[in-house]
Motif scaffolding. Structure first.
Motif, mmCIF file in Angstrom:
data_model
loop_
_atom_site.group_PDB
_atom_site.id
_atom_site.type_symbol
_atom_site.label_atom_id
_atom_site.label_comp_id
_atom_site.label_asym_id
_atom_site.label_seq_id
_atom_site.Cartn_x
_atom_site.Cartn_y
_atom_site.Cartn_z
ATOM 1 N N CYS A 267 -6.609 -2.283 -13.887
ATOM 2 C CA CYS A 267 -5.949 -1.145 -14.538
ATOM 3 C C CYS A 267 -5.007 -0.431 -13.583
ATOM 4 C CB CYS A 267 -6.997 -0.170 -15.075
ATOM 5 S SG CYS A 267 -7.832 -0.718 -16.562
ATOM 6 N N LEU A 268 -5.456 -0.238 -12.354
ATOM 7 C CA LEU A 268 -4.627 0.460 -11.370
ATOM 8 C C LEU A 268 -3.329 -0.293 -11.112
ATOM 9 C CD1 LEU A 268 -4.292 2.773 -9.357
ATOM 10 C CD2 LEU A 268 -5.533 1.380 -7.672
ATOM 11 N N GLU A 269 -3.438 -1.599 -10.935
ATOM 12 C CA GLU A 269 -2.248 -2.409 -10.655
ATOM 13 C C GLU A 269 -1.318 -2.445 -11.868
ATOM 14 O OE1 GLU A 269 -1.438 -3.901 -7.849
ATOM 15 O OE2 GLU A 269 -3.265 -4.162 -6.665
ATOM 16 N N LEU A 270 -1.885 -2.607 -13.047
ATOM 17 C CA LEU A 270 -1.060 -2.670 -14.254
ATOM 18 C C LEU A 270 -0.342 -1.349 -14.511
ATOM 19 C CD1 LEU A 270 -3.385 -4.619 -16.749
ATOM 20 C CD2 LEU A 270 -1.340 -5.478 -15.597
ATOM 21 N N SER A 271 -1.039 -0.252 -14.310
ATOM 22 C CA SER A 271 -0.445 1.063 -14.590
ATOM 23 C C SER A 271 0.736 1.369 -13.675
ATOM 24 C CB SER A 271 -1.502 2.163 -14.469
ATOM 25 O OG SER A 271 -1.941 2.290 -13.128
ATOM 26 N N ASN A 272 0.818 0.672 -12.563
ATOM 27 C CA ASN A 272 1.917 0.895 -11.626
ATOM 28 C C ASN A 272 3.125 0.011 -11.898
ATOM 29 O OD1 ASN A 272 0.746 2.958 -10.050
ATOM 30 N ND2 ASN A 272 -0.450 1.462 -8.876
#
Length: 223
Positions: free
Chosen positions: A127-132
Motif C-alpha cells: 500500500c505504501l509503495e502504491l500510494s506513492n
C-alpha cells in the motif's frame, strides 16, 4: 469488460489474458469514460487503455493472493482449494512494477483484492509503495473484514483511502453457517473502525451469489 493481467508469472514476466479462472490475477475494468479532448493534458493516456468502443479504462484491480480466511459455502469447498505454488505468484516488486506501468499509462485508481488481501504479510508495504505512484488518485481494497480492524490504522498511514467490506448477513448465526467460520463481530468492528478513521467511501456490499444462496436455504431457521 476490460483488460486482464494475470497475477501469476511465467518465465518471470507477468502474463496478460482474458480468462476467468479462480482469483489469482489483477485486472483493469472500464471507468465508463470516453476518450475526448476534455481529458487532462497533464495525465496522458496510453492507447492500450482505450477499447474498441472508445471507452477509457483507468481502474485497475490487483489480486494479491488466492488465500482466504473464510470458507464461504457459495465460494469454496470446506477443505479449501489447491493453491498455486508461491514461486508462481507475483512478488511485491513485480506487483509494483505492473502497477507503475498501468499508472504511468493513465490508470488513476487501484483496488486491491484477493482471496483476502489482508492476510498477505506485506500488505502495508505494498500500500505504501502504491500510494506513492505519481498519478494515482485512489487506492482502495475489497475485504471480508475479518482481519481488517487491527490493520486499518497502519493501512491508512500507508495511503489506503477507501474500503469495500463484504457482509452477506446481519445475523451472526447465518454468517457462521455461510462462511463456516466465526467472525461476524470482527466484520462489524471493521466497518465501525473504517468510519471512525475517516475512510471515504466505506462501502458494505452483499454479493448476488450469496443472496441467491440465502434464498436457497431460506427454510433453515436461525436463532
Amino acid at each position: 469488460m476490460g483488460s486482464y493481467c494475470a497475477a501469476r508469472r511465467t518465465n518471470r514476466q507477468a502474463s496478460f489474458s482474458g480468462n476467468n479462472e479462480y482469483a489469482t490475477r489483477a485486472f483493469a475494468t472500464t471507468s465508463c469514460a470516453s476518450l475526448s479532448e476534455d481529458q487532462p493534458k497533464d495525465n496522458p493516456v496510453s492507447d492500450m487503455l482505450v477499447d474498441s468502443f472508445g471507452r477509457l479504462h483507468t481502474y485497475l484491480r490487483i489480486s494479491l493472493t488466492e488465500r482466504c480466511n473464510l470458507r464461504c459455502q457459495y465460494c469454496m469447498p470446506a477443505d479449501g482449494v489447491e493453491l498455486t505454488p508461491s514461486p508462481q505468484l507475483l512478488t511485491k516488486t513485480e506487483i509494483l512494477r505492473c502497477a507503475n506501468l498501468f499508472v504511468s499509462s493513465g490508470v488513476n485508481k487501484i483496488r486491491l483484492t484477493g482471496g483476502e488481501p489482508t492476510i498477505r504479510k506485506d500488505i502495508e508495504d505494498i500500500c505504501l509503495e502504491l500510494s506513492n505512484l505519481k498519478g494515482l488518485k485512489t487506492l482502495s481494497m475489497t475485504t471480508n473484514g475479518i482481519a481488517l480492524a487491527r490493520k486499518l490504522p497502519k493501512l491508512k498511514e500507508c495511503g489506503l483511502n477507501s474500503v469495500n467490506i463484504s457482509l452477506d448477513t446481519l445475523v451472526p448465526a447465518k454468517f457462521e453457517f455461510m462462511t463456516r467460520r466465526k467472525g461476524h463481530e470482527k466484520v462489524m468492528d471493521a466497518i465501525n473502525a473504517s468510519i471512525d478513521l475517516g475512510f471515504n467511501p466505506v462501502k458494505v456490499f452483499l454479493s448476488l451469489v450469496s443472496l441467491l444462496f440465502c434464498k436457497c436455504f431460506s427454510l433453515i431457521t436461525f436463532p
